[in-house]
Structures are given as structure tokens and as C-alpha cells.
Design an enzyme around this catalytic site. Sequence first.
Site, mmCIF file in Angstrom:
data_model
loop_
_atom_site.group_PDB
_atom_site.id
_atom_site.type_symbol
_atom_site.label_atom_id
_atom_site.label_comp_id
_atom_site.label_asym_id
_atom_site.label_seq_id
_atom_site.Cartn_x
_atom_site.Cartn_y
_atom_site.Cartn_z
ATOM 1 N N THR A 104 0.866 -1.187 0.000
ATOM 2 C CA THR A 104 0.000 0.000 0.000
ATOM 3 C C THR A 104 0.904 1.239 0.000
ATOM 4 O OG1 THR A 104 -0.205 -0.325 2.400
ATOM 5 C CG2 THR A 104 -2.082 -0.969 1.035
ATOM 6 N N CYS A 279 7.258 1.616 5.469
ATOM 7 C CA CYS A 279 6.312 1.882 6.565
ATOM 8 C C CYS A 279 6.403 3.306 7.101
ATOM 9 C CB CYS A 279 6.554 0.890 7.712
ATOM 10 S SG CYS A 279 5.990 -0.788 7.368
ATOM 11 N N ARG A 350 12.840 0.095 -1.152
ATOM 12 C CA ARG A 350 11.583 0.830 -1.260
ATOM 13 C C ARG A 350 11.639 2.143 -0.478
ATOM 14 N NH1 ARG A 350 7.368 -3.516 0.723
ATOM 15 N NH2 ARG A 350 9.137 -3.946 2.109
#
Length: 440
Positions: A104, A279, A350
Site C-alpha cells: 500500500t 512503513c 523501497r
Amino acid sequence: MTEEAALCPKSRSKIHTNTEKKVKDTIAIIGLGYVGLPLAVEFGKKFRTIGFDINNERINELKSGVDSTLEVEPENLKSSTLLELSSDASSLADANIFIVTVPTPIDENKRPVLTPLEKASETVGRYLSEGDIVIYESTVYPGCTEEICVPILEKESGMKFNEGFYCGYSPERINPGDKVHTVTKIVKVTSGSTPEIAERVDALYNEILENGTFRASSLKVAEASKIIENCQRDLNISFVNELALIFDRIGIDTNEVIDAAGSKWNFLKFRPGLVGGHCIGVDPYYMVHKAEQLGYYPEVILSGRRVNENIGSFVANKVVKLMINKNIGIRNAKVLVMGITFKENCPDIRNSRVIDIVEEMKGFGCEVDVHDPWAEYDEVKEEYGIEIESKVPAKKYDALILAVAHKQFMEYDLNSMTKDAHVIYDVKSVLDKTGVDGRL
């Protein structure tokens, strides 16, 4: 699977009454990345488990016994004898419990990108039967499961929520590269869309967990519990990052201040640094998105984000100032950035904020090389357009920036890689202070 079932996957019925013999669950894990694969491997030791990913290369890699994320050791992957790997969606037809673990992310405007979650829900919805449970682990804002995912499941399955199918939410707590707090050793938050489903979801996870669960009262509470974990950490780091900006102007070392303050028993010893990854640098924007939907502008969360997003620029500007003080020319200066992954001893690139340092140094006219023994070179090229130096560079550099504290870097002779006049900047504050020109 019969031809009829393949054509109409929703025709299967799995309603169990008290007089029927209960069939052991078949679990499908949707998405086999950093979160999904460890989960699939553990469930695959006790249940028939279908590990599904749309990336066929990923499936072939795992079938060969290799996990490029390094989250699962080959012997552990091999020990999951009930795990079946597939990129064919029809393999989901036999499952009655679906666990969605897709990414997400956010877009360039810092808005949630729910496309992977929506696509996964469409796929699962087509294979739902009565009594099935869909559990989401992907990080979302509170209410997303019921507001976004459930309507898709209803549309694709032709069934009503909490009548034909049910949902759970159990937020992932994977820390990439962490071999201590693995999926079986954490306390996991669980929840269900009805009290009975909450019990069943809780019992399911307890089959593989060593330290049990915390059962939340609702899906929204479980969703919120995940997102505030990372909002809290983001804010704590932004506080010490702001202190670092202030202490730099004062002329004192931030880490020395933290060590001194840390002599008090209740002081939280957060350290300054780049805040990236899947995150901490992303999840606060999901909370912001939901708050703004409700007409509230979250000043504290966004303030923390602004501080953390400027740290890469601060590091680059500090390095340039140090170079100028040593009469090192900036234009065409050779600079080596050590590390591109978002954290040490991990291949995950990421949302790495090291790229901010790289781009800023290039903006000053420097020639920037990047070296990282952990990163996948093709992946870095595709994501950031950077050619990685695969071996320890033999060039002589005007400046070295240690951006990621990989264990290999601790063994490098940095002075052998630099010119006589040079700058060494330690973003992670892991090198001997006497041997560097500056640190965050």
C-alpha cells in the site's frame, strides 16, 4: 478442480453446520513479498496453503528455493511442505481463508495508492464462497477495509458482507532484515467483522505464533493500531532530526547530547537519520488522508513528515560546506555514497531516502557514485535510474558519505578510497568520530 468449478468458482459451498465434519482450513496468501512469504511459509507447515503472487518470476524464484528479499532462509522455505506456489488465480478456488498482504504505497503527491489492494480484492472476490473469511494485513487507514475492500468483495462474489462472507484485519509487523522479531515471535493484533469471526481469526494466527495475540475490538481499531505505530516512530525521529538541525547550528554533537540525556531512566534514545522504507515514511500519509476526509488537518503528523523529508538535503548541503572549508572544488568533485537500501543489512530499496542525498549532490555539480553490496543492481536501476558500483570502488574520492550502516562497510579502509584532501560524512554515526569530518 472440476471444469464446472473453474468456470464458476463461486458455486462451491463451504457452510458447516454442527452436524457436519469440519474440514481443515485451506489458506491462500495473496502477495508473496516481505510480508506474505514469511506468513505463507509458517502456515504452510500446518495447513494446506496456497501462496499466490501475480509476478511469475517471483513464483519461479521461490520454487527454486531462493528468496531474493532474504526474509526466509532456503531451509525454512523447504520445510513448508504444505505450501503450494502459484501465479494462476484459479489456484485460489480451493481456499476458504484468504489473507491479503499486498503493498500500500503512496504516489508522488503523497496520496494513498490503493490499486494493489483493490485488484487483490477483485481477485479474491471472484473465488469467495459462503462462509469464507478474507483477512487483510496490508497497512491502511482506519475504515479502509470496510469502505474500500468490502464493496469490491460484495460486487465480485455476489454475496453480502457478514452474511455470505466475513472479514478480518491483522496488521503486519514485519521488520525487513530483522531475524529476531520474526512473524512467529511477535504479538499479533487480530480482529474480525463479527465476534465469532474475531475468535476464529485469533485462533488461526495462534496456530503459528509463539507469543500469542492481542484481539482488537473491531477492524477499525486494528487498522488504527498499525498506522499509529509508525506515525509515533516517525514523530520521535523527526524530533531528534530537528534537534540535529539545531545542534548543528550550536556546534555540538547530537549523539553526544542523546547519550548524556539517555543517562536518565525514562529518556527514549531515538537517533537522527534518514526516514524511508515501506512503513515509517509512508504510513503517516494514510493517517493524514483519513483525517482530511473527516475535515481535520493533522498539523503534528505533517510537521514531523516535513522535517524528516528534508534530512537528505541537509546532509548534502553539510557535506558541500565541509568540502568548501577544505578548499575542495564542488563542480565535478567525485563523491561516493555508501548504501542505497533504506536500512542496514537488508536489500529493501523501497522509498529509500538516500536518493535525496544523491540527487542533491548531483544538483551541486558533483559526480556521484553509489555502492551497495546488498542492493539488487537491476532493481536500483529501474527504481532510481542509478548504476550501482558492484565492487568496492577503486577510485579516489573527494567525499565519502556513509548513508547506510551495512556490516561490510565497517571493514572498509575509507582513507584508501579518498584523495589527500577529502571529506567523510557519517549519516549513521557508526564510525569513529575522530576519523570523520561530520556526522548527523
